[in-house]
Design a protein around this motif. Sequence first.
Motif, PDB file in Angstrom:
ATOM      1  N   HIS A 156      -6.846  61.643  47.336  1.00  0.00           N
ATOM      2  CA  HIS A 156      -5.832  62.609  47.773  1.00  0.00           C
ATOM      3  C   HIS A 156      -6.146  64.032  47.322  1.00  0.00           C
ATOM      4  O   HIS A 156      -5.273  64.898  47.321  1.00  0.00           O
ATOM      5  CB  HIS A 156      -4.439  62.134  47.345  1.00  0.00           C
ATOM      6  CG  HIS A 156      -4.154  60.771  47.898  1.00  0.00           C
ATOM      7  ND1 HIS A 156      -3.770  60.572  49.209  1.00  0.00           N
ATOM      8  CD2 HIS A 156      -4.316  59.539  47.347  1.00  0.00           C
ATOM      9  CE1 HIS A 156      -3.662  59.260  49.421  1.00  0.00           C
ATOM     10  NE2 HIS A 156      -3.990  58.619  48.321  1.00  0.00           N
ATOM     11  N   CYS A 168       0.103  59.432  52.173  1.00  0.00           N
ATOM     12  CA  CYS A 168       0.851  59.986  51.037  1.00  0.00           C
ATOM     13  C   CYS A 168       1.831  61.067  51.478  1.00  0.00           C
ATOM     14  O   CYS A 168       2.630  61.553  50.679  1.00  0.00           O
ATOM     15  CB  CYS A 168      -0.108  60.550  49.992  1.00  0.00           C
ATOM     16  SG  CYS A 168      -0.888  62.102  50.499  1.00  0.00           S
ATOM     17  N   CYS A 173      -6.125  65.079  53.153  1.00  0.00           N
ATOM     18  CA  CYS A 173      -6.628  64.361  51.971  1.00  0.00           C
ATOM     19  C   CYS A 173      -8.021  63.783  52.228  1.00  0.00           C
ATOM     20  O   CYS A 173      -8.331  63.350  53.341  1.00  0.00           O
ATOM     21  CB  CYS A 173      -5.701  63.208  51.606  1.00  0.00           C
ATOM     22  SG  CYS A 173      -4.097  63.731  51.005  1.00  0.00           S
TER      23      CYS A 173
HETATM   24 ZN   LIG Z   1      -3.097  61.655  50.695  1.00  0.00          ZN
END
Ligand SMILES: [Zn+2]
Length: 305
Positions: A156, A168, A173
């Motif tokens: 991430h 997320c 990311c």
């Molecule tokens: Zn992420």
Amino acid sequence: MYIGIDFGGTNIRAAVVDKSGNLIHKNRIRTGDTSNYSVFLKRFIDFIQSTKKDFDIKGIGIGFPGSISKQQKIIVAPNLGWKNIDLRSDLSSQLNIPVILDNDVNMAICGEKWLGAAQDFSDFFMLTIGTGVGGAFFVGNNIYTGTGNNAGEIGHINIEPGGIECACGKKGCLEQYASATALINFARRNLISNKESLLNDIELKDIEAQHIYDAGKQGDRFALQAIDYNLKNLAIGIAAVVNLMNPQAIIIGGGVSHAGDFLLKRLRPFLKYYCLDFSYKDLVVRLASLGDEAGIFGSVYRHLK
Ligand SMILES: [Zn+2]
């Protein structure tokens, strides 16, 4: 003896391991329906009972696919539909045995440290590349967890602000650009304009990372382009770790590591390009060696440490 458990979304694999790391006995069940926790818990306890019945078991370790708090509670496990569950204390109170539970990457790195590719290192980083990109640190011979047990989330790191949406909730990311899933998506998106590629022999929906690596090894230009794009992005993430912590080694595990030395050979030039020269100079980059067993051994190692 100890039981190490790799808790997967599809299968739960357990092994009885002695304190020298010898694997004595194996057992597995389908993970099955987890929607009713108490029904699942009973089935899971029966499974552990049947695994341990012929052995003198001193402790159980579990590598789990989810976010685990410092108190070893399951904060969230999206694949299983679980939130705020204290599986560890439910097991240890019902089985009357010490149980250690941590996320699967933290357990895998402990396995590689104990018996695998990282035995020689005190300060290193391990990545697991598959559906996503996970990571974990060892610093000064101990796992480094961060304040809330969330350290190591290399997947991430943002490499493209405003880029591809991630599970997320952020955009851009690393794992959207460097995971096996990202490699497959890149190939599926761009294959249409690459008619000469060997990958055209496979149905678009059936293309796996393995197919792309196999084609790359045969010199397929499009496959190599897809792989290099993927590894370049991966190297940007790894370089952030290398420049920040100056580790002895980077260990690469997860499904993609089956691509073997071919992967390392293509990754190294990108690492050399993105890492600081003086941090890259002595850096060892190595494939994990325990495969699917890393988490099982790591879960046992946590009882011995
Ligand atoms: Zn992420």
